[in-house]
Design a protein around this motif. Structure first.
Motif, PDB file in Angstrom:
ATOM      1  N   LEU A  31      13.660   4.919  -0.988  1.00  9.89           N
ATOM      2  CA  LEU A  31      13.375   6.344  -1.079  1.00  9.89           C
ATOM      3  C   LEU A  31      11.927   6.727  -0.834  1.00  9.89           C
ATOM      4  N   CYS A  32      11.013   5.946  -1.341  1.00 15.31           N
ATOM      5  CA  CYS A  32       9.633   6.416  -1.461  1.00 15.31           C
ATOM      6  C   CYS A  32       8.662   5.889  -0.408  1.00 15.31           C
ATOM      7  N   PRO A  33       8.576   4.577  -0.160  1.00 13.36           N
ATOM      8  CA  PRO A  33       7.484   4.053   0.674  1.00 13.36           C
ATOM      9  C   PRO A  33       7.842   4.001   2.155  1.00 13.36           C
ATOM     10  N   PHE A  34       6.915   4.480   2.985  1.00 19.44           N
ATOM     11  CA  PHE A  34       7.085   4.459   4.437  1.00 19.44           C
ATOM     12  C   PHE A  34       5.784   3.988   5.072  1.00 19.44           C
ATOM     13  N   ALA A  35       5.888   3.114   6.064  1.00 12.63           N
ATOM     14  CA  ALA A  35       4.693   2.623   6.736  1.00 12.63           C
ATOM     15  C   ALA A  35       5.018   2.213   8.161  1.00 12.63           C
ATOM     16  N   SER A  36       4.039   2.349   9.028  1.00 16.19           N
ATOM     17  CA  SER A  36       4.141   1.944  10.430  1.00 16.19           C
ATOM     18  C   SER A  36       2.734   1.580  10.886  1.00 16.19           C
ATOM     19  N   PRO A  37       2.562   1.122  12.117  1.00 20.04           N
ATOM     20  CA  PRO A  37       1.200   0.882  12.613  1.00 20.04           C
ATOM     21  C   PRO A  37       0.357   2.149  12.731  1.00 20.04           C
ATOM     22  N   ASP A  38       0.940   3.305  12.424  1.00 23.33           N
ATOM     23  CA  ASP A  38       0.210   4.575  12.501  1.00 23.33           C
ATOM     24  C   ASP A  38      -0.223   5.106  11.147  1.00 23.33           C
ATOM     25  N   GLY A  39       0.296   4.540  10.049  1.00 24.23           N
ATOM     26  CA  GLY A  39      -0.099   5.039   8.744  1.00 24.23           C
ATOM     27  C   GLY A  39       0.865   4.647   7.651  1.00 24.23           C
ATOM     28  N   ALA A  40       0.611   5.167   6.447  1.00 24.62           N
ATOM     29  CA  ALA A  40       1.458   4.911   5.277  1.00 24.62           C
ATOM     30  C   ALA A  40       1.649   6.204   4.512  1.00 24.62           C
ATOM     31  N   ILE A  41       2.869   6.422   4.007  1.00 26.41           N
ATOM     32  CA  ILE A  41       3.231   7.654   3.318  1.00 26.41           C
ATOM     33  C   ILE A  41       4.105   7.314   2.114  1.00 26.41           C
ATOM     34  N   ALA A  42       3.920   8.068   1.027  1.00 25.13           N
ATOM     35  CA  ALA A  42       4.809   7.979  -0.132  1.00 25.13           C
ATOM     36  C   ALA A  42       5.328   9.371  -0.463  1.00 25.13           C
TER      37      ALA A  42
ATOM     38  N   LEU B  87       6.874  -2.621  -1.833  1.00 27.67           N
ATOM     39  CA  LEU B  87       5.629  -2.527  -1.066  1.00 27.67           C
ATOM     40  C   LEU B  87       5.918  -2.745   0.410  1.00 27.67           C
ATOM     41  N   LYS B  88       5.055  -2.155   1.238  1.00 31.86           N
ATOM     42  CA  LYS B  88       5.102  -2.353   2.686  1.00 31.86           C
ATOM     43  C   LYS B  88       3.673  -2.453   3.192  1.00 31.86           C
ATOM     44  N   VAL B  89       3.437  -3.392   4.122  1.00 37.22           N
ATOM     45  CA  VAL B  89       2.141  -3.540   4.774  1.00 37.22           C
ATOM     46  C   VAL B  89       2.374  -3.639   6.278  1.00 37.22           C
ATOM     47  N   THR B  90       1.587  -2.888   7.055  1.00 35.17           N
ATOM     48  CA  THR B  90       1.686  -2.897   8.514  1.00 35.17           C
ATOM     49  C   THR B  90       0.287  -2.993   9.104  1.00 35.17           C
ATOM     50  N   THR B  91       0.208  -3.160  10.427  1.00 35.02           N
ATOM     51  CA  THR B  91      -1.092  -3.251  11.084  1.00 35.02           C
ATOM     52  C   THR B  91      -0.991  -2.807  12.536  1.00 35.02           C
ATOM     53  N   THR B  92      -2.119  -2.433  13.092  1.00 34.44           N
ATOM     54  CA  THR B  92      -2.196  -2.077  14.511  1.00 34.44           C
ATOM     55  C   THR B  92      -2.291  -3.300  15.396  1.00 34.44           C
ATOM     56  N   GLU B  93      -2.462  -4.468  14.826  1.00 37.74           N
ATOM     57  CA  GLU B  93      -2.653  -5.692  15.602  1.00 37.74           C
ATOM     58  C   GLU B  93      -1.332  -6.150  16.199  1.00 37.74           C
ATOM     59  N   ASP B  94      -1.286  -6.274  17.518  1.00 38.08           N
ATOM     60  CA  ASP B  94      -0.062  -6.676  18.203  1.00 38.08           C
ATOM     61  C   ASP B  94       0.400  -8.045  17.740  1.00 38.08           C
TER      62      ASP B  94
END
Length: 241
Positions: free
Chosen positions: A36-47, A176-183
Motif C-alpha cells: 500500500l505505502c512504499p513506492f520507488a523507481s530510479p526516478d524517486g521514492a514516495i510514501a 522497504l525499497k531501494v533503487t538507483t539510477t545506475e544501470d
C-alpha cells in the motif's frame, strides 16, 4: 498507517559517474503495508499513508518517470483528490522533496523535511517518533552501510520512541525499497525490496529478513560469480548439488 521515510543519496559509481539512489521504508500496526505505502523507481521514492490512496503512489512514480518534479507531481495529484485532507503523502526525486499532511489525519500526525529526506507519520505516540527517525537517518547518511540497513535503523529509532500508538493492534508489518539510477545495479530484489506482511515484531523481523537475504546473496556471489552470466548464470541443477 503509521510512519515512513523517503531518502535520496548521491554517490559515484565504480566508473566515476554520478548516480543517485532512492529509498523508502515504512512500518504500521496493520498487515501488508508493503502493498500500500512504499513506492520507488530510479526516478524517486514516495510514501502514501493515513487514509491510503494507493494511486497517489502509483501515479506519483509514473509522473516522476515522465519528467515531472516531485513537488509538481504530488501537489497535482493531491489537488485532484477529494480526500486530500485525510492523506499523508511525501517523497523525493533527484532534486527536490515534498511532504503533505492533511488536517483530518489522526493525532499525533505530522512530517519533517530534511536536505535529502522526508519523514511522516500519523496515529503516533508523539512528535518524538518523527524526530528520532530523522535523527537516526542523518546520523548514518554518509556511512558505508547498505541503505536498506540504514532505513531499518531509522524505523527502529521511531519504534523505540513509541511508534504507532494503537497498542491493541498486535498484527503489524514493515517494508522497504531501494533503487538507483545506475544501470544494472539493484535490478533484482535480493535485499533491496523486502516486506514483512504480518508479525508482532515488524522492525526486528524486517532486519532479520534483510540480514538473511544479504547473506544468501553474498553466498551466491561467492559460489557462482565466476560462472558465465554472473550469479544468475548458475543453473538450478548445479545449485542443488
Amino acid at each position: 498507517m503509521t510512519f515512513s521515510i523517503c531518502v535520496r543519496e548521491r554517490y559515484t559509481d565504480d566508473e566515476g559517474n554520478d548516480q543517485v539512489r532512492f529509498g523508502v521504508a515504512v512500518t504500521t500496526r496493520l498487515p501488508g503495508v508493503g502493498t500500500l505505502c512504499p513506492f520507488a523507481s530510479p526516478d524517486g521514492a514516495i510514501a502514501t499513508q493515513s487514509l491510503v490512496n494507493v494511486e497517489l503512489g502509483r501515479k506519483g512514480i509514473a509522473y516522476l518517470g515522465d519528467g515531472l518534479a516531485v513537488e509538481d507531481a504530488l501537489d497535482a495529484l493531491l489537488n485532484a483528490d477529494e480526500g486530500r485532507e485525510q492523506r499523508q503523502l511525501h517523497g523525493v526525486d533527484a532534486e527536490g522533496t515534498f511532504a503533505f499532511s492533511g488536517e483530518a489525519c489522526n493525532d499525533w500526525y505530522g512530517h519533517t523535511v530534511g536536505e535529502n529526506y522526508t519523514v511522516a507519520g500519523n496515529l503516533l505516540t508523539g512528535e518524538d517518533v518523527i524526530d528520532d527517525v530523522a535523527a537516526a537517518y542523518e546520523s548514518t547518511a554518509h556511512a558505508e552501510i547498505p541503505l536498506a540497513e540504514r532505513l531499518i535503523d531509522a524505523l527502529e529509532a521511531g519504534h523505540e520512541a513509541g511508534g504507532d500508538k494503537r497498542e491493541d493492534l498486535v498484527v503489524q508489518s514493515a517494508a522497504l525499497k531501494v533503487t538507483t539510477t545506475e544501470d544494472g545495479e539493484l535490478s533484482d530484489p535480493y535485499y533491496n525490496d523486502l516486506r514483512v506482511d504480518a508479525t508482532e515484531t515488524p522492525v526486528a523481523d524486517l532486519r532479520e529478513t534483510f540480514e538473511t537475504a544479504k547473506r544468501g546473496y553474498e553466498t551466491v556471489l561467492e559460489r557462482y560469480s565466476d560462472d558465465e552470466g554472473g550469479p544468475d548464470g548458475a543453473d538450478d541443477a548445479d545449485a542443488a548439488e
